[in-house]
Design a protein around this motif. Structure first.
Motif, mmCIF file in Angstrom:
data_model
loop_
_atom_site.group_PDB
_atom_site.id
_atom_site.type_symbol
_atom_site.label_atom_id
_atom_site.label_comp_id
_atom_site.label_asym_id
_atom_site.label_seq_id
_atom_site.Cartn_x
_atom_site.Cartn_y
_atom_site.Cartn_z
ATOM 1 N N LEU A 155 0.798 -1.387 0.032
ATOM 2 C CA LEU A 155 -0.095 0.020 0.036
ATOM 3 C C LEU A 155 0.972 1.325 0.002
ATOM 4 C CD1 LEU A 155 -2.912 -1.240 2.510
ATOM 5 C CD2 LEU A 155 -3.122 -1.002 -0.022
ATOM 6 N N ASN A 156 1.773 1.398 0.857
ATOM 7 C CA ASN A 156 2.743 2.644 1.053
ATOM 8 C C ASN A 156 3.441 2.699 -0.402
ATOM 9 O OD1 ASN A 156 4.516 0.552 1.313
ATOM 10 N ND2 ASN A 156 5.100 1.514 3.459
ATOM 11 N N ALA A 157 3.924 1.606 -0.913
ATOM 12 C CA ALA A 157 4.590 1.720 -2.404
ATOM 13 C C ALA A 157 3.806 2.134 -3.205
ATOM 14 C CB ALA A 157 5.276 0.470 -2.470
ATOM 15 N N ALA A 158 2.357 2.004 -3.157
ATOM 16 C CA ALA A 158 1.576 2.465 -4.177
ATOM 17 C C ALA A 158 1.081 4.127 -4.146
ATOM 18 C CB ALA A 158 0.384 1.706 -4.486
ATOM 19 N N GLY A 159 1.684 4.586 -2.991
ATOM 20 C CA GLY A 159 1.242 5.960 -2.500
ATOM 21 C C GLY A 159 -0.136 6.135 -1.764
ATOM 22 N N VAL A 160 -0.380 5.011 -1.170
ATOM 23 C CA VAL A 160 -1.734 5.245 -0.335
ATOM 24 C C VAL A 160 -1.231 5.756 0.992
ATOM 25 C CG1 VAL A 160 -3.612 3.668 0.889
ATOM 26 C CG2 VAL A 160 -2.580 3.068 -1.539
ATOM 27 N N VAL A 161 -2.142 6.753 1.412
ATOM 28 C CA VAL A 161 -1.617 7.283 2.801
ATOM 29 C C VAL A 161 -3.105 7.236 3.763
ATOM 30 C CG1 VAL A 161 0.066 8.705 1.877
ATOM 31 C CG2 VAL A 161 -2.227 9.487 1.860
ATOM 32 N N GLU A 162 -2.720 7.647 4.858
ATOM 33 C CA GLU A 162 -3.837 7.593 5.894
ATOM 34 C C GLU A 162 -5.005 8.345 5.480
ATOM 35 O OE1 GLU A 162 -5.261 6.986 10.135
ATOM 36 O OE2 GLU A 162 -3.453 6.221 8.941
ATOM 37 N N ASN A 163 -6.180 7.666 5.487
ATOM 38 C CA ASN A 163 -7.575 8.242 5.340
ATOM 39 C C ASN A 163 -8.012 8.287 3.770
ATOM 40 O OD1 ASN A 163 -8.298 8.557 8.001
ATOM 41 N ND2 ASN A 163 -7.264 10.643 8.034
ATOM 42 N N ASP A 164 -7.142 7.659 2.979
ATOM 43 C CA ASP A 164 -7.413 7.554 1.556
ATOM 44 C C ASP A 164 -8.769 6.552 1.184
ATOM 45 O OD1 ASP A 164 -5.400 9.104 0.099
ATOM 46 O OD2 ASP A 164 -4.418 7.589 -0.433
ATOM 47 N N LEU A 165 -9.042 7.123 0.095
ATOM 48 C CA LEU A 165 -10.145 6.323 -0.381
ATOM 49 C C LEU A 165 -10.128 5.318 -1.625
ATOM 50 C CD1 LEU A 165 -13.350 5.929 -0.409
ATOM 51 C CD2 LEU A 165 -13.589 7.857 -2.029
ATOM 52 N N LEU A 166 -10.025 4.118 -1.454
ATOM 53 C CA LEU A 166 -9.737 3.071 -2.453
ATOM 54 C C LEU A 166 -11.065 2.547 -3.206
ATOM 55 C CD1 LEU A 166 -7.108 0.911 -0.625
ATOM 56 C CD2 LEU A 166 -6.735 2.969 -2.168
ATOM 57 N N MET A 167 -10.916 2.479 -4.154
ATOM 58 C CA MET A 167 -12.197 1.845 -5.085
ATOM 59 C C MET A 167 -11.829 0.395 -5.201
ATOM 60 S SD MET A 167 -13.922 3.294 -8.551
ATOM 61 C CE MET A 167 -13.763 5.031 -7.667
ATOM 62 N N LEU A 168 -12.946 -0.460 -4.968
ATOM 63 C CA LEU A 168 -12.942 -1.941 -5.305
ATOM 64 C C LEU A 168 -13.861 -2.089 -6.504
ATOM 65 C CD1 LEU A 168 -12.759 -4.873 -4.852
ATOM 66 C CD2 LEU A 168 -14.332 -4.659 -3.212
ATOM 67 N N VAL A 169 -13.545 -2.679 -7.641
ATOM 68 C CA VAL A 169 -14.153 -3.061 -8.825
ATOM 69 C C VAL A 169 -14.020 -4.459 -8.992
ATOM 70 C CG1 VAL A 169 -14.148 -2.533 -11.299
ATOM 71 C CG2 VAL A 169 -13.570 -0.749 -9.516
ATOM 72 N N SER A 170 -15.132 -5.287 -9.441
ATOM 73 C CA SER A 170 -15.252 -6.542 -9.844
ATOM 74 C C SER A 170 -14.859 -6.693 -11.107
ATOM 75 C CB SER A 170 -16.793 -6.993 -9.278
ATOM 76 O OG SER A 170 -16.616 -8.285 -10.146
ATOM 77 N N SER A 171 -13.898 -7.570 -11.353
ATOM 78 C CA SER A 171 -13.661 -7.893 -12.810
ATOM 79 C C SER A 171 -14.867 -8.148 -13.727
ATOM 80 C CB SER A 171 -12.380 -8.645 -12.982
ATOM 81 O OG SER A 171 -12.989 -9.780 -12.399
ATOM 82 N N THR A 172 -15.826 -9.165 -13.080
ATOM 83 C CA THR A 172 -16.897 -9.585 -13.990
ATOM 84 C C THR A 172 -17.650 -8.344 -14.352
ATOM 85 O OG1 THR A 172 -17.141 -11.499 -12.417
ATOM 86 C CG2 THR A 172 -19.042 -10.859 -13.971
ATOM 87 N N LEU A 173 -17.692 -7.371 -13.437
ATOM 88 C CA LEU A 173 -18.722 -6.060 -13.932
ATOM 89 C C LEU A 173 -17.824 -5.042 -14.656
ATOM 90 C CD1 LEU A 173 -20.229 -4.944 -10.285
ATOM 91 C CD2 LEU A 173 -21.353 -6.032 -12.246
ATOM 92 N N SER A 174 -16.593 -5.125 -14.608
ATOM 93 C CA SER A 174 -15.679 -4.464 -15.752
ATOM 94 C C SER A 174 -15.687 -4.756 -17.132
ATOM 95 C CB SER A 174 -14.279 -4.609 -15.062
ATOM 96 O OG SER A 174 -14.065 -4.056 -13.911
ATOM 97 N N ARG A 175 -15.915 -6.344 -17.131
ATOM 98 C CA ARG A 175 -16.105 -6.657 -18.571
ATOM 99 C C ARG A 175 -17.475 -6.562 -19.090
ATOM 100 N NH1 ARG A 175 -13.130 -11.058 -16.227
ATOM 101 N NH2 ARG A 175 -15.436 -12.054 -15.585
ATOM 102 N N GLN A 176 -18.307 -6.220 -18.247
ATOM 103 C CA GLN A 176 -19.687 -5.946 -18.871
ATOM 104 C C GLN A 176 -19.741 -4.533 -19.195
ATOM 105 O OE1 GLN A 176 -22.321 -7.254 -15.638
ATOM 106 N NE2 GLN A 176 -22.048 -9.515 -16.049
ATOM 107 N N ASN A 177 -19.175 -3.579 -18.335
ATOM 108 C CA ASN A 177 -19.239 -2.243 -18.622
ATOM 109 C C ASN A 177 -18.171 -1.550 -19.641
ATOM 110 O OD1 ASN A 177 -21.569 -2.166 -17.256
ATOM 111 N ND2 ASN A 177 -20.374 -1.801 -15.089
ATOM 112 N N GLY A 178 -16.896 -2.432 -19.937
ATOM 113 C CA GLY A 178 -16.087 -1.864 -20.687
ATOM 114 C C GLY A 178 -14.936 -2.278 -19.889
ATOM 115 N N PRO A 179 -13.667 -1.741 -20.633
ATOM 116 C CA PRO A 179 -12.442 -2.125 -20.230
ATOM 117 C C PRO A 179 -11.746 -1.074 -19.042
ATOM 118 C CG PRO A 179 -12.299 -0.959 -22.140
ATOM 119 C CD PRO A 179 -13.692 -0.929 -21.904
#
Length: 426
Positions: A56-80
């Motif tokens: 997480l810290n190597a990716a630049g994630v810091v305290e109180n950050d907001l991450l987004m969880l996406v399902s790959s199944t929904l991603s294939r349905q809605n586009g790339p």
């Protein structure tokens, strides 16, 4: 480290993980919370996917950050990939909302999200409630900039310790951190240091004309401007032999000297002498010479100027009592140093009431030191009958009769200034 994860069902999942946690372990936790299989999860941070092997810290994630969880199944349905139109909470590269109106409406309609936002970020929560898009966008940009700064700090800590440029950046970051901490401590413990300091002014009267006098123990002599002297009716007493240059932070022309005039402080009158400057933005400075002569003390505890050893106490003026032209011109005055100059020859002369020999620019345009021979010669001329008559005439113009003036000059050995003090004091 506390994080918030936006799930595909628009639910925010709060997490408390280590800064160097593997993304794969984070996904395992989210699998329990969201029921989305680990191999179908994509974790996005500012629109970029974080790989499973990343931390997480190597990716630049810091305290109180907001991450987004996406399902790959929904991603294939809605586009790339997620699009701003499909996700109302999508952010631009500068941290602002891609669709501000949809962002507001979506968050405002979710009580759980609003509750968490009001607890963690009341400012943005209030902006969402009131529908203030501009404040919300500015807040989001500021948060994004702050996160970028934190990420840069993490990059510096992970940098090569033998990299000279990296070490310089670390040094500057440490210096700036110390400055910021020092500023925060000053705001908390010494807030008055950030307020404007008003110089010391008192109400005085010169020749019955009221004015605001600047009390300055750093000024060698008491100074009055030429315009103020004219307003007080004192230019008729101007001795133009005392011309020169007043030097300090800046410099100003000395046009002469007024040897004695009545100065009212409180209810008492005191004899005072002035150096006259041709400086329009300066009115009157009560300098160290008169502070010493009249045994004044600056009492900052009671905020008063005490005169005559304490017999008179005059309060210093508040900011509201001062005109705007004075408030805008606060600053150290030039130090006035003058020497008598013969009005006919333009050469430097002296007498027994002249100041100590100094180098100043004279009326003839040059600089010279007063020699002992010159001083003795000038002293003889000062005691001549002609000069004595000039002194008598000047002192009589102050309202004293000839007999009293002659007696005072005799007692003071021809010293006009001391004689005037004797007459006023008597």
């Amino acid at each position: 480290m506390k994080l918030s994860v936006l799930a595909p069902d628009e639910r925010i999942v709060p997490l408390d993980v280590e800064p160097d946690e593997l993304v794969e372990n984070l996904k395992a936790i989210l699998e329990v919370e969201t029921s989305i299989p680990l191999n179908e999860q994509q974790i996005l941070h500012h629109g970029k996917e974080i790989p499973n092997h990343g931390r997480l810290n190597a990716a630049g994630v810091v305290e109180n950050d907001l991450l987004m969880l996406v399902s790959s199944t929904l991603s294939r349905q809605n586009g790339p990939g997620p699009s701003p139109n499909a996700n109302p909470l999508a952010l631009n590269s500068d941290g602002s909302a891609a669709n501000p109106a949809a962002f507001l409406n979506h968050l405002r309609g979710d009580a759980n999200i609003m509750s968490q936002l009001m607890q963690r970020s009341p400012e943005i929560g209030k902006a969402i409630v009131t529908g203030d898009i501009e404040v919300m966008q500015r807040f989001l940009r500021q948060q994004h900039a702050h996160q970028q700064h934190l990420r840069s700090q993490i990059d510096l800590m992970n940098a090569d310790p033998f990299d000279i440029d990296a070490q310089r950046k670390i040094e500057e970051a440490i210096r700036q951190k110390n400055v910021d901490e020092n500023w925060e401590a000053a705001v908390e413990h010494n807030p008055e240091a950030f307020a404007r300091v008003i110089m010391l002014y008192v109400d005085m009267e010169v020749n019955s004309v009221p004015l605001k006098a600047f009390v300055d123990s750093g000024a060698q002599t008491t100074i009055i401007s030429k315009d103020c002297a004219e307003r007080c009716g004192l230019l008729r007493l101007l001795d133009r032999r005392y011309v020169g240059i007043a030097k300090g932070v800046g410099q100003s022309e000395i046009v002469g000297r007024i040897h004695v005039a009545p100065l009212k402080i409180g209810v008492n009158y005191y004899p005072c002498s002035f150096t006259v400057l041709d400086q329009p933005d300066l009115e009157f400075i009560f300098g160290l010479d008169m502070l010493r002569k009249h045994q004044c003390s600056i009492d900052l505890k009671d905020n008063v100027l005490r005169v005559g050893g304490g017999e008179i106490a005059v309060p210093f003026l508040q900011e509201k009592d001062l005109p705007l032209n004075i408030l805008g011109s606060d600053g150290p005055p030039p130090k006035a140093v003058s020497t008598p100059v013969d009005s006919k020859t333009g050469k430097t002369v002296a007498n027994e009431f002249a100041p100590a020999p100094v180098q100043v620019t004279s009326g003839a345009g040059g600089s010279s030191d007063l020699s002992l021979a010159q001083a003795q010669e000038a002293k003889k001329r000062a005691r001549s009958p002609q000069d004595l008559e000039v002194k008598v005439t000047r002192l009589m113009e102050l309202g004293f009769d000839r007999e009293a003036v002659t007696q005072a000059l005799s007692l003071c050995n021809g010293n006009e200034e001391q004689a005037a003090s004797f007459l006023f004091g008597g």
